[in-house]
Design a protein around this motif. Structure first.
Motif, PDB file in Angstrom:
ATOM      1  N   LEU A 298       0.879  -1.090  -0.025  1.00  0.00           N
ATOM      2  CA  LEU A 298       0.014  -0.046   0.026  1.00  0.00           C
ATOM      3  C   LEU A 298       0.816   1.267  -0.055  1.00  0.00           C
ATOM      4  N   GLN A 299       1.726   1.207   0.687  1.00  0.00           N
ATOM      5  CA  GLN A 299       2.714   2.372   0.774  1.00  0.00           C
ATOM      6  C   GLN A 299       3.624   2.482  -0.476  1.00  0.00           C
ATOM      7  N   ARG A 300       3.952   1.520  -1.296  1.00  0.00           N
ATOM      8  CA  ARG A 300       4.532   1.447  -2.599  1.00  0.00           C
ATOM      9  C   ARG A 300       3.461   2.154  -3.462  1.00  0.00           C
ATOM     10  N   LEU A 301       2.379   1.789  -3.496  1.00  0.00           N
ATOM     11  CA  LEU A 301       1.164   2.091  -4.188  1.00  0.00           C
ATOM     12  C   LEU A 301       1.025   3.642  -4.280  1.00  0.00           C
ATOM     13  N   ALA A 302       0.918   3.978  -2.861  1.00  0.00           N
ATOM     14  CA  ALA A 302       0.632   5.591  -2.522  1.00  0.00           C
ATOM     15  C   ALA A 302       1.667   6.420  -3.223  1.00  0.00           C
ATOM     16  N   GLN A 303       2.929   5.962  -3.016  1.00  0.00           N
ATOM     17  CA  GLN A 303       4.076   6.787  -3.589  1.00  0.00           C
ATOM     18  C   GLN A 303       3.959   6.902  -5.272  1.00  0.00           C
ATOM     19  N   THR A 304       3.737   5.492  -5.811  1.00  0.00           N
ATOM     20  CA  THR A 304       3.457   5.757  -7.308  1.00  0.00           C
ATOM     21  C   THR A 304       2.513   6.367  -7.961  1.00  0.00           C
ATOM     22  N   VAL A 305       1.266   6.350  -7.338  1.00  0.00           N
ATOM     23  CA  VAL A 305       0.172   7.285  -7.978  1.00  0.00           C
ATOM     24  C   VAL A 305       0.106   8.536  -7.215  1.00  0.00           C
ATOM     25  N   ARG A 306       0.855   8.765  -6.412  1.00  0.00           N
ATOM     26  CA  ARG A 306       0.812  10.096  -5.507  1.00  0.00           C
ATOM     27  C   ARG A 306      -0.624  10.337  -4.912  1.00  0.00           C
ATOM     28  N   VAL A 307      -1.151   9.352  -4.406  1.00  0.00           N
ATOM     29  CA  VAL A 307      -2.225   9.432  -3.558  1.00  0.00           C
ATOM     30  C   VAL A 307      -2.007   8.986  -2.123  1.00  0.00           C
ATOM     31  N   PRO A 308      -2.328  10.181  -0.849  1.00  0.00           N
ATOM     32  CA  PRO A 308      -1.984   9.766   0.289  1.00  0.00           C
ATOM     33  C   PRO A 308      -2.309   8.366   0.814  1.00  0.00           C
ATOM     34  N   LEU A 309      -1.579   7.770   1.360  1.00  0.00           N
ATOM     35  CA  LEU A 309      -1.670   6.654   1.972  1.00  0.00           C
ATOM     36  C   LEU A 309      -3.112   6.567   2.516  1.00  0.00           C
ATOM     37  N   ASP A 310      -3.456   7.436   3.664  1.00  0.00           N
ATOM     38  CA  ASP A 310      -4.694   7.269   4.453  1.00  0.00           C
ATOM     39  C   ASP A 310      -5.780   7.284   3.389  1.00  0.00           C
ATOM     40  N   GLU A 311      -5.603   7.965   2.318  1.00  0.00           N
ATOM     41  CA  GLU A 311      -6.885   7.957   1.432  1.00  0.00           C
ATOM     42  C   GLU A 311      -7.004   6.528   0.796  1.00  0.00           C
ATOM     43  N   LEU A 312      -5.973   5.916   0.626  1.00  0.00           N
ATOM     44  CA  LEU A 312      -6.383   4.730   0.161  1.00  0.00           C
ATOM     45  C   LEU A 312      -6.744   3.744   1.419  1.00  0.00           C
ATOM     46  N   LYS A 313      -6.138   3.753   2.422  1.00  0.00           N
ATOM     47  CA  LYS A 313      -6.849   2.789   3.500  1.00  0.00           C
ATOM     48  C   LYS A 313      -8.160   3.315   3.791  1.00  0.00           C
ATOM     49  N   ALA A 314      -8.525   4.203   3.560  1.00  0.00           N
ATOM     50  CA  ALA A 314      -9.865   5.100   3.874  1.00  0.00           C
ATOM     51  C   ALA A 314     -10.871   4.096   3.204  1.00  0.00           C
ATOM     52  N   VAL A 315     -10.662   3.620   1.916  1.00  0.00           N
ATOM     53  CA  VAL A 315     -11.927   3.352   0.955  1.00  0.00           C
ATOM     54  C   VAL A 315     -11.854   1.787   1.334  1.00  0.00           C
ATOM     55  N   MET A 316     -11.096   1.019   2.128  1.00  0.00           N
ATOM     56  CA  MET A 316     -11.286  -0.403   2.381  1.00  0.00           C
ATOM     57  C   MET A 316     -12.392  -0.355   3.676  1.00  0.00           C
ATOM     58  N   ALA A 381     -10.579  -8.966  -1.719  1.00  0.00           N
ATOM     59  CA  ALA A 381     -11.060  -8.793  -3.205  1.00  0.00           C
ATOM     60  C   ALA A 381     -11.559  -7.485  -3.474  1.00  0.00           C
ATOM     61  N   GLU A 382     -12.478  -7.537  -2.594  1.00  0.00           N
ATOM     62  CA  GLU A 382     -13.556  -6.195  -2.687  1.00  0.00           C
ATOM     63  C   GLU A 382     -12.860  -5.070  -2.098  1.00  0.00           C
ATOM     64  N   ASP A 383     -11.858  -5.261  -1.253  1.00  0.00           N
ATOM     65  CA  ASP A 383     -11.222  -3.991  -0.856  1.00  0.00           C
ATOM     66  C   ASP A 383     -10.114  -3.755  -1.718  1.00  0.00           C
ATOM     67  N   ALA A 384      -9.339  -4.790  -2.424  1.00  0.00           N
ATOM     68  CA  ALA A 384      -8.292  -4.436  -3.366  1.00  0.00           C
ATOM     69  C   ALA A 384      -8.840  -3.643  -4.765  1.00  0.00           C
ATOM     70  N   GLN A 385     -10.124  -4.042  -5.126  1.00  0.00           N
ATOM     71  CA  GLN A 385     -10.895  -3.371  -6.036  1.00  0.00           C
ATOM     72  C   GLN A 385     -11.192  -1.713  -5.716  1.00  0.00           C
ATOM     73  N   LYS A 386     -11.432  -1.639  -4.622  1.00  0.00           N
ATOM     74  CA  LYS A 386     -11.660  -0.161  -4.216  1.00  0.00           C
ATOM     75  C   LYS A 386     -10.585   0.465  -3.837  1.00  0.00           C
ATOM     76  N   VAL A 387      -9.436  -0.030  -3.536  1.00  0.00           N
ATOM     77  CA  VAL A 387      -8.255   0.759  -3.565  1.00  0.00           C
ATOM     78  C   VAL A 387      -7.473   0.928  -4.925  1.00  0.00           C
ATOM     79  N   LEU A 388      -7.759   0.128  -5.817  1.00  0.00           N
ATOM     80  CA  LEU A 388      -7.354   0.280  -7.182  1.00  0.00           C
ATOM     81  C   LEU A 388      -8.235   1.561  -7.753  1.00  0.00           C
ATOM     82  N   LYS A 389      -9.551   1.267  -7.707  1.00  0.00           N
ATOM     83  CA  LYS A 389     -10.445   2.510  -7.982  1.00  0.00           C
ATOM     84  C   LYS A 389      -9.753   3.864  -7.721  1.00  0.00           C
ATOM     85  N   LYS A 390      -9.561   3.868  -6.378  1.00  0.00           N
ATOM     86  CA  LYS A 390      -9.251   4.983  -5.595  1.00  0.00           C
ATOM     87  C   LYS A 390      -7.751   5.540  -6.276  1.00  0.00           C
ATOM     88  N   ALA A 391      -6.973   4.652  -6.453  1.00  0.00           N
ATOM     89  CA  ALA A 391      -5.607   5.018  -6.915  1.00  0.00           C
ATOM     90  C   ALA A 391      -5.526   5.397  -8.313  1.00  0.00           C
TER      91      ALA A 391
END
Length: 398
Positions: A298-316, A381-391
Motif C-alpha cells: 500500500l505504501q508503494r502504491l501511494a508513492q507511485t500514484v501520488r495518492v496519500p496512504l490514508d486516502e487509500l486505506k480509507a476506502v477499505m 478482493a473487494e477491498d483491492a478493487q476499491k483501493v485500485l479505483k481510488k488509486a
C-alpha cells in the motif's frame, strides 16, 4: 514440473484416502499445494542498452527504482553487465532475468542466446525505447527457431505521448498517436519476424496503454500451471487482474477445506479448530499480499500514484482493513458470524455420536473452512478493487 489437472488431482486424493487413510491423503494434498506454490517461471527481459529493461523489471515486480537492495539498477548507460536474476519479492518462484543488451562487446548478437543460457527461460520480452533494430530482429529469429514465446515491448510510451502533445498542440490525438507508433513498430518487423506482437508500455504507469493486454496475452499462451504462477505475481493494475486472482485463489480453497476435513477425523475435541485457525491465518496473509493490501504494498502504491496512504486505506471497508492478520483477529471476525458458530458447535457435538460422528464432523469441518476462507477472500478482493479505483481515480461502481 508435472502438475495434474484439477479433476485428476481430486481423483488421486480420493484414491489415496481409500487406500492409505487420512494422514496419507492429507500429505498428498499438501504436496499438491506446495507444487502450485513453487512452480518456477523464468522471464527473460532483453533488448539494446538504454531501452528501459531494468525499469520494466522493477515495475513488473512492484519495486521502486530507488530501492537499492532489491531494484535492478537503472541509468542512461548500460547498467546490466551480466545475466542477473530478480525474484519477485512475494513470489520468489517467479523470476525476471535482466539480460545484458544484445550487441554489446561481451554479448555479440551471434553468440547472445548461448551466453545467456537460452533454455532457462519460459518466454522472452524484447524491449526498445524507439524502434526495433537489426540486433532485436536477429535475436527474435533465433528465439522463434527454438519455439519459445516472444513479445516486443515498446517502452517509455508516456514520454512519446508527452512529446507529441507538445509538438502537435491542438491537433494532437492520443489514440491516433498510439496507433501510429504501434503500426510503425510492426511494419519494421514484418517479413523479418514471424507474427510479431508489439505492446506499448509505460513502466511508470503500467495501468495505461498495453500492459493489461500484455498480461492477458501471457494468460492465454502460457500452460495452466505457469499461468497461475504469473497471475498471482502480477501487479494489480486492472480490475480484471484482481478478479482473475480471486478466481485462482478460490479454486484452491477446496483443497484447504479437505485438509481441514481430514484433520477433523482425529477424535480430539478442539484440535481441528486450532489447526484450522493457524491454516487460515497463513492463507489470509497470502491473500492480503497477493491483492497488494499489506502495509508495504500500500505504501508503494501511494508513492507511485501520488495518492496519500490514508486516502487509500480509507476506502477499505472489510474488518481486515488496516489490521495485521493474526489468530485473535480471525477468531474475533468469525465469532461474529452466527453461521460459523453454529457449524463449529455442530462439528464438535457430532464427535460424540456413535458410528456417524466422525464422518459428520469431517463434513462440517470442510464446510466451515470453505465458507470462512471464501468470506475472507471476498473481503480482500473487494477491498483491492476499491483501493485500485481510488488509486486510478475511477468513480464507476463495483
Amino acid at each position: 514440473m508435472d502438475i495434474p489437472h484439477d479433476d485428476e488431482q481430486i481423483a488421486e486424493i480420493k484414491k489415496e484416502l481409500q487406500t492409505n487413510g487420512s494422514s496419507s491423503a492429507t500429505a498428498k494434498i499438501q504436496t499438491y499445494l506446495d507444487k502450485l506454490d513453487n512452480v518456477q517461471l523464468n522471464i527473460a527481459i532483453t533488448g539494446e542498452c538504454g531501452s528501459g529493461k531494468s525499469t520494466f523489471v522493477n515495475a513488473f515486480r512492484g519495486i521502486d527504482n530507488s530501492d537499492k537492495e532489491r531494484a535492478a539498477p537503472t541509468g542512461v548507460k548500460e547498467t546490466t553487465i551480466k545475466v542477473t536474476p530478480y525474484p519477485h519479492p512475494n513470489y520468489p518462484n517467479v523470476t525476471l532475468w535482466d539480460l545484458p543488451g544484445i550487441g554489446t562487446t561481451k554479448f555479440p548478437a551471434d553468440k547472445y542466446l548461448k551466453l545467456v543460457e537460452f533454455k532457462r527461460y519460459d518466454f522472452f520480452i524484447i524491449i526498445s525505447a524507439d524502434r526495433f533494430r537489426e540486433n532485436d530482429v536477429k535475436l527474435a529469429k533465433e528465439i522463434q527457431k527454438m519455439k519459445k514465446k516472444l513479445y516486443f515491448v515498446r517502452s517509455k510510451i508516456d514520454h512519446n505521448i508527452r512529446d507529441e502533445e507538445e509538438t502537435r498542440g491542438s491537433e494532437f490525438n492520443k489514440e491516433e498517436t498510439l496507433k501510429e507508433i504501434r503500426e510503425d513498430c510492426i511494419q519494421g518487423l514484418k517479413g523479418r519476424v514471424e507474427s510479431p506482437k508489439v505492446f506499448l508500455v509505460s513502466s511508470r504507469k503500467l495501468h495505461l496503454y498495453d500492459f493489461p493486454l500484455l498480461q492477458k496475452t501471457f494468460q492465454e499462451e502460457l500452460p495452466a500451471h505457469k499461468r497461475d504462477a504469473l497471475l498471482l505475481a502480477l501487479p494489480n493494475v486492472s480490475l480484471e487482474i484482481i478478479i482473475k486472482k480471486k478466481e485462482t485463489l478460490q479454486a484452491r480453497i477446496k483443497y484447504l477445506a479437505a485438509v481441514s476435513a481430514l484433520g477433523a477425523a482425529v477424535p480430539v475435541p478442539g484440535l481441528s479448530f486450532a489447526a484450522d485457525i493457524i491454516m487460515m491465518v497463513f492463507t489470509i496473509r497470502q491473500y492480503q499480499v497477493t491483492f497488494g493490501l499489506d502495509s508495504e504494498s500500500l505504501q508503494r502504491l501511494a508513492q507511485t500514484v501520488r495518492v496519500p496512504l490514508d486516502e487509500l486505506k480509507a476506502v477499505m471497508t472489510s474488518p481486515l482493513a488496516g489490521n495485521e492478520i493474526s489468530k485473535d483477529l480471525i477468531i474475533k471476525i468469525l465469532s461474529s458470524s452466527v453461521a460459523f458458530l453454529s457449524l463449529t458447535t455442530a462439528e464438535e457435538g457430532s464427535r460424540f455420536l456413535p458410528i456417524f460422528g466422525i464422518p459428520a464432523a469431517m463434513g462440517l469441518s470442510f464446510l466451515t473452512t470453505y465458507k470462512s476462507l471464501k468470506m475472507f477472500l471476498d473481503m480482500l478482493a473487494e477491498d483491492a478493487q476499491k483501493v485500485l479505483k481510488k488509486a486510478l481515480g475511477l468513480n464507476t461502481p463495483l
